[in-house]
Every structure is written in structure tokens, then in C-alpha cells.
Design a protein around this motif. Structure first.
Motif, mmCIF file in Angstrom:
data_model
loop_
_atom_site.group_PDB
_atom_site.id
_atom_site.type_symbol
_atom_site.label_atom_id
_atom_site.label_comp_id
_atom_site.label_asym_id
_atom_site.label_seq_id
_atom_site.Cartn_x
_atom_site.Cartn_y
_atom_site.Cartn_z
ATOM 1 N N ASP A 24 0.808 -1.222 0.000
ATOM 2 C CA ASP A 24 0.000 0.000 0.000
ATOM 3 C C ASP A 24 0.847 1.280 0.000
ATOM 4 O O ASP A 24 0.318 2.390 -0.088
ATOM 5 C CB ASP A 24 -0.981 0.016 1.174
ATOM 6 N N SER A 25 2.168 1.120 0.116
ATOM 7 C CA SER A 25 3.121 2.248 0.023
ATOM 8 C C SER A 25 2.987 3.262 1.153
ATOM 9 O O SER A 25 3.569 4.349 1.075
ATOM 10 C CB SER A 25 2.966 2.978 -1.324
ATOM 11 N N HIS A 26 2.258 2.932 2.214
ATOM 12 C CA HIS A 26 2.110 3.874 3.324
ATOM 13 C C HIS A 26 3.157 3.643 4.421
ATOM 14 O O HIS A 26 3.358 4.507 5.272
ATOM 15 C CB HIS A 26 0.710 3.777 3.929
ATOM 16 N N HIS A 27 3.786 2.479 4.421
ATOM 17 C CA HIS A 27 4.854 2.157 5.371
ATOM 18 C C HIS A 27 4.443 2.387 6.824
ATOM 19 O O HIS A 27 5.194 2.945 7.627
ATOM 20 C CB HIS A 27 6.120 2.966 5.045
ATOM 21 N N THR A 28 3.223 1.969 7.138
ATOM 22 C CA THR A 28 2.756 2.078 8.517
ATOM 23 C C THR A 28 3.435 1.024 9.383
ATOM 24 O O THR A 28 4.070 0.093 8.891
ATOM 25 C CB THR A 28 1.234 1.899 8.590
ATOM 26 N N PHE A 29 3.272 1.174 10.684
ATOM 27 C CA PHE A 29 3.793 0.201 11.643
ATOM 28 C C PHE A 29 3.175 -1.169 11.358
ATOM 29 O O PHE A 29 2.144 -1.276 10.699
ATOM 30 C CB PHE A 29 3.449 0.675 13.058
ATOM 31 N N ASN B 71 0.664 9.809 8.960
ATOM 32 C CA ASN B 71 2.081 10.118 9.190
ATOM 33 C C ASN B 71 2.474 9.995 10.657
ATOM 34 O O ASN B 71 3.656 10.011 10.989
ATOM 35 C CB ASN B 71 2.439 11.504 8.639
ATOM 36 N N THR B 72 1.482 9.845 11.539
ATOM 37 C CA THR B 72 1.792 9.636 12.963
ATOM 38 C C THR B 72 1.942 8.156 13.302
ATOM 39 O O THR B 72 2.334 7.817 14.414
ATOM 40 C CB THR B 72 0.704 10.247 13.865
ATOM 41 N N ASP C 296 -3.525 7.080 24.628
ATOM 42 C CA ASP C 296 -4.005 7.672 23.381
ATOM 43 C C ASP C 296 -2.909 7.747 22.314
ATOM 44 O O ASP C 296 -3.027 8.497 21.340
ATOM 45 C CB ASP C 296 -4.584 9.070 23.631
ATOM 46 N N ASP C 297 -1.845 6.986 22.498
ATOM 47 C CA ASP C 297 -0.773 6.951 21.498
ATOM 48 C C ASP C 297 -1.349 6.536 20.142
ATOM 49 O O ASP C 297 -2.113 5.556 20.063
ATOM 50 C CB ASP C 297 0.310 5.954 21.924
ATOM 51 N N PRO C 298 -1.031 7.248 19.055
ATOM 52 C CA PRO C 298 -1.615 6.926 17.751
ATOM 53 C C PRO C 298 -1.380 5.487 17.300
ATOM 54 O O PRO C 298 -2.302 4.836 16.793
ATOM 55 C CB PRO C 298 -0.932 7.925 16.809
ATOM 56 N N ILE C 299 -0.163 4.979 17.482
ATOM 57 C CA ILE C 299 0.108 3.604 17.063
ATOM 58 C C ILE C 299 -0.698 2.628 17.905
ATOM 59 O O ILE C 299 -1.267 1.658 17.380
ATOM 60 C CB ILE C 299 1.619 3.289 17.135
ATOM 61 N N LEU C 300 -0.776 2.872 19.215
ATOM 62 C CA LEU C 300 -1.562 1.999 20.082
ATOM 63 C C LEU C 300 -3.025 1.987 19.638
ATOM 64 O O LEU C 300 -3.638 0.911 19.518
ATOM 65 C CB LEU C 300 -1.461 2.450 21.537
ATOM 66 N N GLU C 301 -3.608 3.149 19.399
ATOM 67 C CA GLU C 301 -5.021 3.186 19.015
ATOM 68 C C GLU C 301 -5.238 2.544 17.639
ATOM 69 O O GLU C 301 -6.267 1.916 17.402
ATOM 70 C CB GLU C 301 -5.538 4.623 19.055
ATOM 71 N N PHE C 302 -4.277 2.685 16.746
ATOM 72 C CA PHE C 302 -4.318 2.029 15.441
ATOM 73 C C PHE C 302 -4.370 0.509 15.634
ATOM 74 O O PHE C 302 -5.188 -0.199 15.025
ATOM 75 C CB PHE C 302 -3.072 2.449 14.665
ATOM 76 N N VAL C 303 -3.517 0.008 16.513
ATOM 77 C CA VAL C 303 -3.483 -1.428 16.814
ATOM 78 C C VAL C 303 -4.782 -1.877 17.479
ATOM 79 O O VAL C 303 -5.330 -2.935 17.151
ATOM 80 C CB VAL C 303 -2.265 -1.757 17.713
#
Length: 408
Positions: free
Chosen positions: A117-122, A303-304, A329-336
């Protein structure tokens, strides 16, 4: 199929199929089964590099590598040629660990994305799989990075203080892993050895082939999988993958694609979803949209959550997350949490009207339903518990320990 010789190697000859594949396979009545049979030759090294490249090219430029029937038949062929697993012995071990709850029967689950997807997310799906193993049995199918710096296998093999020894998990040792933990990782090169015959060809072609799409559909433990969540990097692939799963006989599944063409549930905005739903007329596909607010969480720009870091750096983020060292409320944590919650919802465990996960669980089930009739906020409640209770770290540690104890 005729035979052709290249040096001392005898190859099958699929020229008749190739000639029908281009330019109009529909007109030539090409079938998905014919394509799957040709692909099967690759796994046993019976197709020449030239004809392999021609087959992959024809499928790509006719769009037939993005047809549901072709993906269903070809992934079945790929699984048939996977390393042989003692399912009877594995089932005995799995049965001993089953913890049915709500609509979840205690079977194996998987969460995986197509990548690209070229977004290179965690590494979201990998992290979510570890959290979910606190409550579900997980069979995570994955590989090293192909389009990013840090693939799922790269991440886990760089975890500290004890990296996982993924190459030691084999058809002979997979049952031993499940005797110690709810989590197992099936490293694609070990369980799909036939893929080595096409590796160099894929690199030379310069575009993504059908194999980039088959991987997420080819978990070697497919026959034992109860539920799965699958991310696609293009929204036009969502209904294709949902139909491929339905054709393959899957009953519980969720295909997701973030509006940004992201192969995860997006933390930044809407996500397109296609869910397999059982009804009186068999398994159907329902489409709906999910947003961060449906999980009771905030939206975060991509981007976060796209550190784009090396495997050892992402592994340190994973360690901190599992140890509860990230702020709530860390962005990566909430993403997960969003993606873990979705897998928990798909499994059926969030349909339970009582909750007794363990220490720290207040038992207050969130019964509110959102899009697709899912209890997404209950999924987040349970996902947070896996970290706060330390259970996710315990499952990970048990997995790392047992892999290091397996024979080399």
C-alpha cells in the motif's frame, strides 16, 4: 500438457494455455481450474522460467489474477503443495486449548494484509495478532518484507530480550508451539517451500504478481481456521477477496481497505469493509464503512503511525506497546486497538454477554452495536485488557521461549 526439456530438467509445456490466455481468456473459455493447475506446476519445479514469467504476465495484464474464482482455485492449489502438517495431532493440541466464548468456538484465527500500500505504517496486523492471542488461538501466516523495511517476520525476529526463532517452527514442531502458547507464526518459506522456484522470476518481472495476492489466502492451517481478517491495498480488491473466501468455504471473515488504499483498518478516516455473514441462504457478503469513532477512538493522520523504521526499531515499539509503556491515546496503540478489536468482533467472542477475561476485567460488556452490527467498542475494551493485564506480553514471551527451545 506436453513436455519440454531445458538442459537436464523436464518441464511441462503450457503453450496451449498461454495462447488462450492472451488477449481474451474469457472468449477462449479459460477456466480458473486450468490456471490453478498451471500454477501448481511451479511449486514442483515443472514449469520453465520463461513459461512461468509468461503465465504471470498474462494473468497480470488480463486482470485474471484479480478474479475471485482464480484466487480461490490458485490459493487452494498453493495450500495443497504446502508442507504436510499432521492435522489430526494438531487438532488434539488445539482442542486442549480451546476457550469458546460468545460466538467464538475456540478455533484458529488469522489477521494478514496483502502489503503493497506504500504507506509504510507500523506492523499493525502482526501486533494485533499478538494481542488477540490473549483471547483467541492465532495462526499468523507471514514473511519477510517485500515492499517495506520491516515485514512481520523481520519484526518478530528482532524482538528483545528474546527474538523468536521462526524458522524452527515447522510442520513437525507446530503442535509443540501450541502446547505452550495460543500464538504461532507460520513462516512462509518454511511452509511453502515450492515458492522458491518462482522467487527470482518475481523479482525480475518488476510488478506485483498473483503471488502477492495468494499469500494472505494460503495459510497452511486453512482447514483449521475459524475466522480471519484480511487487509487489501486497493478497494477494488475488497469484494474480490471476500468472494474468494466465500468460494473457498470460509464462514467468518472480514476484508478491509482504508480509504487511503491502506491494507488495514485506517486510524485516519473511513475504512471499506466486506464481511462474510451466515444466513438462511448460505454465506453472504455485506459491505459497510467503519471509522475510528465507531471504536470510540480518535482519528490520527497516517504520518503519525508510519515510522518507516528498521526492524529492530519497530521491534522496540512493539515491546513498549506489549509492556504497556505507551500512553493510552498513542496513535500507534489506538491504530493497533482498532484492528485487534475488529478481529475479536469477527471471531464472535464479542457477542458474549458476560466477561471474565481475568484479573483487571470489570466484566462490563459494551453491548452497543455499530456498522455491520458489530460490537466494535467491546472489541476495544477487550483489546486494551490484553495489554493492561499483561496477558499479551505473557503470550508473546511463551511463544518466544518455545521457539528458542525448538530443535535447530
Amino acid at each position: 500438457m506436453a513436455a519440454a526439456t531445458q538442459g537436464q530438467q523436464v518441464f511441462a509445456d503450457i503453450r496451449p494455455l498461454l495462447q488462450r490466455l492472451w488477449p481474451d481468456p474469457e472468449k477462449e473459455n479459460v477456466t480458473a481450474r486450468e490456471i490453478a493447475e498451471a500454477i501448481s506446476l511451479i511449486f514442483v519445479n515443472k514449469l520453465s522460467p520463461v513459461q512461468t514469467g509468461s503465465l504471470l504476465t498474462a494473468l497480470h495484464f488480463t486482470g485474471w489474477d484479480r478474479r475471485a474464482d482464480v484466487l480461490a482455485e490458485a490459493s487452494a492449489a498453493m495450500r495443497r503443495h504446502a508442507a504436510t502438517i499432521d492435522f489430526e495431532g494438531l487438532e488434539k493440541v488445539i482442542s486442549a486449548r480451546r476457550r469458546p466464548e460468545g460466538g467464538y468456538s475456540g478455533g484458529l484465527c488469522d489477521i494478514v494484509g496483502t502489503g503493497g500500500d506504500s504507506h509504510h505504517t507500523f506492523n499493525i496486523s502482526t501486533t494485533s495478532s499478538i494481542l488477540a492471542s490473549s483471547l483467541l488461538l492465532l495462526a499468523k501466516h507471514g514473511n519477510r518484507a517485500s515492499t517495506s523495511k520491516s515485514g512481520s517476520a523481520d519484526l518478530l525476529m528482532n524482538m528483545q530480550p528474546k527474538p523468536a526463532q521462526l524458522a524452527r517452527i515447522t510442520p513437525d514442531t507446530i503442535s509443540t508451539v501450541y502446547q505452550s502458547t495460543n500464538y504461532a507464526f507460520l513462516f512462509a518459506p518454511v511452509f511453502h517451500p515450492g515458492m522458491r522456484h518462482v522467487a527470482s522470476i518475481r523479482k525480475e518481472l518488476g510488478w506485483r504478481t498473483i503471488f502477492n495476492l495468494l499469500g494472505p489466502l494460503s495459510n497452511p492451517l486453512d482447514d483449521a481456521i475459524e475466522a480471519r481478517m484480511l487487509g487489501v491495498a486497493r478497494d477494488d480488491l475488497g469484494p474480490v477477496f471476500a468472494e474468494a473466501l466465500r468460494l473457498a468455504g470460509a464462514k467468518k471473515g472480514l476484508i478491509v481497505c482504508g480509504q487511503e488504499q491502506l491494507d488495514e483498518i485506517s486510524c485516519a478516516g473511513p475504512t471499506y469493509c466486506w464481511q462474510l455473514v451466515e444466513g438462511g441462504n448460505g454465506t453472504q457478503v455485506e459491505h459497510f464503512l467503519l471509522e475510528p469513532k465507531d471504536f470510540g477512538l480518535s482519528a490520527h493522520p497516517l504520518n503519525t503511525v508510519s515510522p518507516g523504521k528498521e526492524p529492530h526499531e519497530n521491534a522496540e515499539i512493539l515491546r513498549k506497546l506489549l509492556r504497556g509503556e505507551l500512553r493510552d491515546d498513542d496513535p500507534i496503540l489506538e491504530f493497533v486497538l482498532m484492528n485487534t478489536a475488529a478481529l475479536l468482533v469477527v471471531s464472535g467472542i464479542c457477542e458474549a454477554d458476560t466477561s471474565a477475561m481475568g484479573p483487571g476485567d470489570d466484566g462490563k460488556v459494551i453491548t452497543e452495536r455499530g456498522p455491520g452490527n458489530g460490537r466494535w467498542k467491546e472489541g476495544v475494551r477487550r483489546a486494551r485488557w490484553t495489554i493492561k493485564s499483561g496477558e499479551a506480553w505473557r503470550q508473546w514471551s511463551a511463544f518466544a521461549d518455545v521457539t528458542n527451545d525448538l530443535p535447530v
